[in-house]
Design a protein around this motif. Structure first.
Motif, PDB file in Angstrom:
ATOM      1  N   HIS A  71       0.826  -1.203   0.000  1.00 34.05           N
ATOM      2  CA  HIS A  71       0.000   0.000   0.000  1.00 34.05           C
ATOM      3  C   HIS A  71       0.865   1.260   0.000  1.00 34.05           C
ATOM      4  O   HIS A  71       0.569   2.232  -0.703  1.00 34.05           O
ATOM      5  N   VAL A  72       1.946   1.224   0.775  1.00 36.04           N
ATOM      6  CA  VAL A  72       2.854   2.363   0.822  1.00 36.04           C
ATOM      7  C   VAL A  72       3.513   2.571  -0.534  1.00 36.04           C
ATOM      8  O   VAL A  72       3.625   3.702  -1.028  1.00 36.04           O
ATOM      9  N   ALA A  73       3.964   1.485  -1.159  1.00 38.21           N
ATOM     10  CA  ALA A  73       4.615   1.585  -2.463  1.00 38.21           C
ATOM     11  C   ALA A  73       3.660   2.149  -3.512  1.00 38.21           C
ATOM     12  O   ALA A  73       4.039   3.002  -4.330  1.00 38.21           O
ATOM     13  N   ALA A  74       2.405   1.687  -3.507  1.00 35.14           N
ATOM     14  CA  ALA A  74       1.429   2.181  -4.489  1.00 35.14           C
ATOM     15  C   ALA A  74       1.159   3.666  -4.294  1.00 35.14           C
ATOM     16  O   ALA A  74       1.131   4.441  -5.267  1.00 35.14           O
ATOM     17  N   ALA A  75       0.973   4.090  -3.048  1.00 34.83           N
ATOM     18  CA  ALA A  75       0.731   5.506  -2.777  1.00 34.83           C
ATOM     19  C   ALA A  75       1.945   6.346  -3.143  1.00 34.83           C
ATOM     20  O   ALA A  75       1.819   7.455  -3.690  1.00 34.83           O
TER      21      ALA A  75
END
Length: 283
Positions: free
Chosen positions: A180-184
């Motif tokens: 989720h962090v990588a996508a954001a």
């Protein structure tokens, strides 16, 4: 400094819990041979992380940091976490206070007070649990530094060589952290590139390099063989389609953030205060 001390006091009541035991003893996925308690060597730790990458997922970088800090003792792990969260809020202050008139101790204190808006369940499952904090909260720190530095580059601010190098490291770390962090993070960098093209007709080279390194880190994370194995194992407990899983996660997040009756009035108060600050700056 006061916020850091507050976090240290709070974390002094935090001990090992649930998955913390498994990771510290290198037995979370399967028991590591010849490991008794927390008595292990670096090759044994790397072997465990390799097994984790192959059979459970690519989220191994922050687990390496957490295991090393817990191996040093509870207080080193607590201080590292408190320092990371304090740095996270400092970066939030710098990101929000691009105008020099907002860079005041009062504005910093106002932002740190927002920490008290987080619901108890969210704090308990996120900050007061080493595995969750090192995995979900601390990865945001390098992401915010990279975003802040790339924002400065897109605005035309000159960057020192050390800032560029640190930004590139943080970009790779932000991509190789958690899905989720990588996508954001990739979405924020992409929006910065679009904004830079629209306003300045160019994208600074450091921003493009950050985007490439973030994508490389995300590829290492997402292409881990263990991701498929974990999803197959947990499939009976989650919705089948990707859209249903996203909606399932969004519902849980909203429930966690707005679970208290006082949450909406408090958020409305701080939102109104931020709006008044913005209007004051315009004048």
């Amino acid at each position: 400094a006061g916020f850091f001390v507050l976090l240290c006091v709070q974390l002094s009541f935090v001990f090992l819990y649930a998955d913390d035991f498994g990771y510290l003893s290198l037995s979370e996925i399967s028991a590591s041979p010849d490991v008794r308690g927390a008595d292990f060597t670096l090759p044994q730790l790397m072997s465990f992380l390799r097994l984790h990458y192959l059979s459970w997922g690519g989220r191994v970088r922050w687990f390496f940091i957490m295991i090393c800090m817990l191996r040093l003792g509870l207080w080193p792990a607590r201080i590292f976490e408190a320092a990371g969260i304090t740095l996270l809020f400092w970066l939030l202050w710098r990101l929000c206070a691009r105008d020099a008139r907002l860079r005041t101790p009062r504005a910093a204190a106002f932002l740190c007070a927002a920490y008290g808006l987080l619901q108890l369940r969210l704090i308990t499952d996120g900050v007061f649990w080493f595995s969750a904090s090192y995995f979900y909260v601390l990865p945001l720190t390098p992401v915010l530094y990279a975003v802040l530095t790339c924002q400065r580059a897109c605005s035309g601010d000159p960057l020192r060589r050390g800032e560029k190098f640190l930004c590139l490291l943080c970009a790779f770390a932000g991509g190789w952290s958690q899905e989720h962090v990588a996508a954001a993070f990739l979405a924020m960098l992409g929006l910065l590139c679009i904004w830079s093209l629209a306003k300045r007709r160019r994208i600074p080279a450091p921003v493009l390099l950050c985007l490439a390194l973030a994508a490389a880190g995300a590829a290492i994370l997402l292409l881990a063989p263990g991701n498929g194995a974990r999803l197959a194992l947990l499939a009976p407990y989650y919705p089948a389609s990707l859209l249903d899983r996203v909606l399932f996660g969004v519902r849980n997040m909203v429930r966690a953030v707005f679970s208290s009756r006082l949450a909406l009035p408090l958020y409305a108060f701080f939102g109104l205060a931020a709006l008044l600050c913005a209007r004051g700056l315009r004048r």
